[in-house]
Motif scaffolding. Sequence first.
Motif, PDB file in Angstrom:
ATOM      1  N   MET A   1       0.850  -1.177   0.000  1.00  0.00           N
ATOM      2  CA  MET A   1       0.000   0.000   0.000  1.00  0.00           C
ATOM      3  C   MET A   1       0.884   1.225   0.000  1.00  0.00           C
ATOM      4  O   MET A   1       1.739   1.363   0.850  1.00  0.00           O
ATOM      5  N   LYS A   2       0.715   2.089  -0.970  1.00  0.00           N
ATOM      6  CA  LYS A   2       1.462   3.338  -1.018  1.00  0.00           C
ATOM      7  C   LYS A   2       0.516   4.452  -0.591  1.00  0.00           C
ATOM      8  O   LYS A   2      -0.502   4.681  -1.224  1.00  0.00           O
ATOM      9  N   ALA A   3       0.894   5.105   0.504  1.00  0.00           N
ATOM     10  CA  ALA A   3       0.057   6.179   1.027  1.00  0.00           C
ATOM     11  C   ALA A   3       0.312   7.455   0.218  1.00  0.00           C
ATOM     12  O   ALA A   3       1.464   7.803  -0.026  1.00  0.00           O
ATOM     13  N   PRO A   4      -0.745   8.147  -0.169  1.00  0.00           N
ATOM     14  CA  PRO A   4      -0.549   9.406  -0.900  1.00  0.00           C
ATOM     15  C   PRO A   4       0.145  10.435  -0.012  1.00  0.00           C
ATOM     16  O   PRO A   4      -0.162  10.558   1.179  1.00  0.00           O
ATOM     17  N   ALA A   5       1.069  11.159  -0.593  1.00  0.00           N
ATOM     18  CA  ALA A   5       1.824  12.169   0.157  1.00  0.00           C
ATOM     19  C   ALA A   5       0.899  13.206   0.772  1.00  0.00           C
ATOM     20  O   ALA A   5       1.152  13.698   1.878  1.00  0.00           O
ATOM     21  N   SER A   6      -0.194  13.535   0.089  1.00  0.00           N
ATOM     22  CA  SER A   6      -1.120  14.544   0.620  1.00  0.00           C
ATOM     23  C   SER A   6      -1.790  14.046   1.905  1.00  0.00           C
ATOM     24  O   SER A   6      -2.013  14.828   2.832  1.00  0.00           O
ATOM     25  N   LEU A   7      -2.075  12.764   1.975  1.00  0.00           N
ATOM     26  CA  LEU A   7      -2.682  12.186   3.176  1.00  0.00           C
ATOM     27  C   LEU A   7      -1.689  12.215   4.337  1.00  0.00           C
ATOM     28  O   LEU A   7      -2.046  12.557   5.471  1.00  0.00           O
ATOM     29  N   ILE A   8      -0.446  11.893   4.049  1.00  0.00           N
ATOM     30  CA  ILE A   8       0.595  11.915   5.086  1.00  0.00           C
ATOM     31  C   ILE A   8       0.818  13.352   5.552  1.00  0.00           C
ATOM     32  O   ILE A   8       0.905  13.617   6.755  1.00  0.00           O
ATOM     33  N   SER A   9       0.892  14.277   4.614  1.00  0.00           N
ATOM     34  CA  SER A   9       1.080  15.686   4.975  1.00  0.00           C
ATOM     35  C   SER A   9      -0.057  16.183   5.853  1.00  0.00           C
ATOM     36  O   SER A   9       0.175  16.888   6.846  1.00  0.00           O
ATOM     37  N   ALA A  10      -1.271  15.806   5.511  1.00  0.00           N
ATOM     38  CA  ALA A  10      -2.424  16.224   6.315  1.00  0.00           C
ATOM     39  C   ALA A  10      -2.345  15.629   7.719  1.00  0.00           C
ATOM     40  O   ALA A  10      -2.617  16.310   8.712  1.00  0.00           O
ATOM     41  N   ALA A  11      -1.931  14.379   7.814  1.00  0.00           N
ATOM     42  CA  ALA A  11      -1.794  13.740   9.129  1.00  0.00           C
ATOM     43  C   ALA A  11      -0.688  14.417   9.936  1.00  0.00           C
ATOM     44  O   ALA A  11      -0.819  14.580  11.153  1.00  0.00           O
ATOM     45  N   GLN A  12       0.370  14.830   9.275  1.00  0.00           N
ATOM     46  CA  GLN A  12       1.474  15.499   9.972  1.00  0.00           C
ATOM     47  C   GLN A  12       1.052  16.858  10.530  1.00  0.00           C
ATOM     48  O   GLN A  12       1.614  17.316  11.513  1.00  0.00           O
ATOM     49  N   THR A  13       0.079  17.481   9.914  1.00  0.00           N
ATOM     50  CA  THR A  13      -0.402  18.774  10.413  1.00  0.00           C
ATOM     51  C   THR A  13      -1.493  18.618  11.457  1.00  0.00           C
ATOM     52  O   THR A  13      -2.031  19.608  11.942  1.00  0.00           O
ATOM     53  N   GLY A  14      -1.832  17.378  11.790  1.00  0.00           N
ATOM     54  CA  GLY A  14      -2.785  17.143  12.872  1.00  0.00           C
ATOM     55  C   GLY A  14      -4.187  16.758  12.442  1.00  0.00           C
ATOM     56  O   GLY A  14      -5.099  16.720  13.272  1.00  0.00           O
ATOM     57  N   ASP A  15      -4.399  16.462  11.177  1.00  0.00           N
ATOM     58  CA  ASP A  15      -5.728  16.073  10.697  1.00  0.00           C
ATOM     59  C   ASP A  15      -6.034  14.650  11.179  1.00  0.00           C
ATOM     60  O   ASP A  15      -5.431  13.683  10.701  1.00  0.00           O
ATOM     61  N   PRO A  16      -6.978  14.492  12.118  1.00  0.00           N
ATOM     62  CA  PRO A  16      -7.257  13.162  12.670  1.00  0.00           C
ATOM     63  C   PRO A  16      -7.859  12.201  11.646  1.00  0.00           C
ATOM     64  O   PRO A  16      -7.641  10.997  11.718  1.00  0.00           O
ATOM     65  N   PHE A  17      -8.604  12.723  10.687  1.00  0.00           N
ATOM     66  CA  PHE A  17      -9.216  11.862   9.668  1.00  0.00           C
ATOM     67  C   PHE A  17      -8.150  11.295   8.727  1.00  0.00           C
ATOM     68  O   PHE A  17      -8.228  10.140   8.322  1.00  0.00           O
ATOM     69  N   ALA A  18      -7.173  12.118   8.393  1.00  0.00           N
ATOM     70  CA  ALA A  18      -6.079  11.652   7.530  1.00  0.00           C
ATOM     71  C   ALA A  18      -5.269  10.583   8.257  1.00  0.00           C
ATOM     72  O   ALA A  18      -4.916   9.558   7.670  1.00  0.00           O
ATOM     73  N   LEU A  19      -4.998  10.819   9.529  1.00  0.00           N
ATOM     74  CA  LEU A  19      -4.252   9.835  10.320  1.00  0.00           C
ATOM     75  C   LEU A  19      -5.028   8.525  10.433  1.00  0.00           C
ATOM     76  O   LEU A  19      -4.461   7.440  10.260  1.00  0.00           O
ATOM     77  N   GLU A  20      -6.309   8.621  10.676  1.00  0.00           N
ATOM     78  CA  GLU A  20      -7.145   7.410  10.765  1.00  0.00           C
ATOM     79  C   GLU A  20      -7.135   6.647   9.441  1.00  0.00           C
ATOM     80  O   GLU A  20      -7.033   5.420   9.421  1.00  0.00           O
ATOM     81  N   GLN A  21      -7.199   7.365   8.341  1.00  0.00           N
ATOM     82  CA  GLN A  21      -7.179   6.733   7.012  1.00  0.00           C
ATOM     83  C   GLN A  21      -5.837   6.045   6.761  1.00  0.00           C
ATOM     84  O   GLN A  21      -5.790   4.909   6.270  1.00  0.00           O
ATOM     85  N   LEU A  22      -4.734   6.708   7.122  1.00  0.00           N
ATOM     86  CA  LEU A  22      -3.407   6.110   6.968  1.00  0.00           C
ATOM     87  C   LEU A  22      -3.294   4.817   7.759  1.00  0.00           C
ATOM     88  O   LEU A  22      -2.810   3.800   7.259  1.00  0.00           O
ATOM     89  N   ILE A  23      -3.745   4.874   8.999  1.00  0.00           N
ATOM     90  CA  ILE A  23      -3.657   3.696   9.877  1.00  0.00           C
ATOM     91  C   ILE A  23      -4.513   2.557   9.344  1.00  0.00           C
ATOM     92  O   ILE A  23      -4.057   1.417   9.262  1.00  0.00           O
ATOM     93  N   SER A  24      -5.733   2.852   8.973  1.00  0.00           N
ATOM     94  CA  SER A  24      -6.611   1.775   8.497  1.00  0.00           C
ATOM     95  C   SER A  24      -6.114   1.195   7.171  1.00  0.00           C
ATOM     96  O   SER A  24      -6.233  -0.008   6.933  1.00  0.00           O
ATOM     97  N   ASN A  25      -5.509   2.017   6.323  1.00  0.00           N
ATOM     98  CA  ASN A  25      -4.960   1.516   5.057  1.00  0.00           C
ATOM     99  C   ASN A  25      -3.708   0.669   5.278  1.00  0.00           C
ATOM    100  O   ASN A  25      -3.441  -0.259   4.515  1.00  0.00           O
TER     101      ASN A  25
END
Length: 174
Positions: A1-25
């Motif tokens: 699974m390759k995580a999109p950079a935009s999703l990782i960037s959003a998680a790094q800025t504190g977006d809980p939904f992006a982090l949840e998506q990264l973890i579940s993926n």
Amino acid sequence: MKAPASLISAAQTGDPFALEQLISNSYPDLRRYAQKHCHASHAEDAIQETLLIATRNIRSLRQLHSWLAWLVTILKRQCHYLFRAFNINVHLTDAEWSEFIERTPTHSLKTELIAALESLPPHYLEIILLRDFEELSIAEIAARLNENIPAIKSRLHRARTLMREYLLSSADIN
């Protein structure tokens, strides 16, 4: 699974939904790795610790394209840490192993062997069953599974090590 950079960037800025998506993926890949490389009873704990560490340290990830490799590195360390923390001693001498077998009641030993077999990931269980129950040679197993002999030997060794770990940890021998 390759995580999109935009999703990782959003998680790094504190977006809980992006982090949840990264973890579940990422979870299925982590689960597969842990089932193959961690002690069976430590796999889920190692995954949870990995996700906790990753969540706390996601801002330190610099190479956004290496998300999964970063997680696997953390997971590998967690598997090793948990194995060492439980101090499972699989390097008993033959005499110590024989003593363990002799002092364990037959019914208990059978129950523990069944539980140990059930704890194995399917690719290790298959090797144990073919070698120790069907009594096939390494060459016959390699031919049946269309794999090379060194791979079969390695998998058999790992399967037996996992069995021994399980039996020793359930008997609390150190």
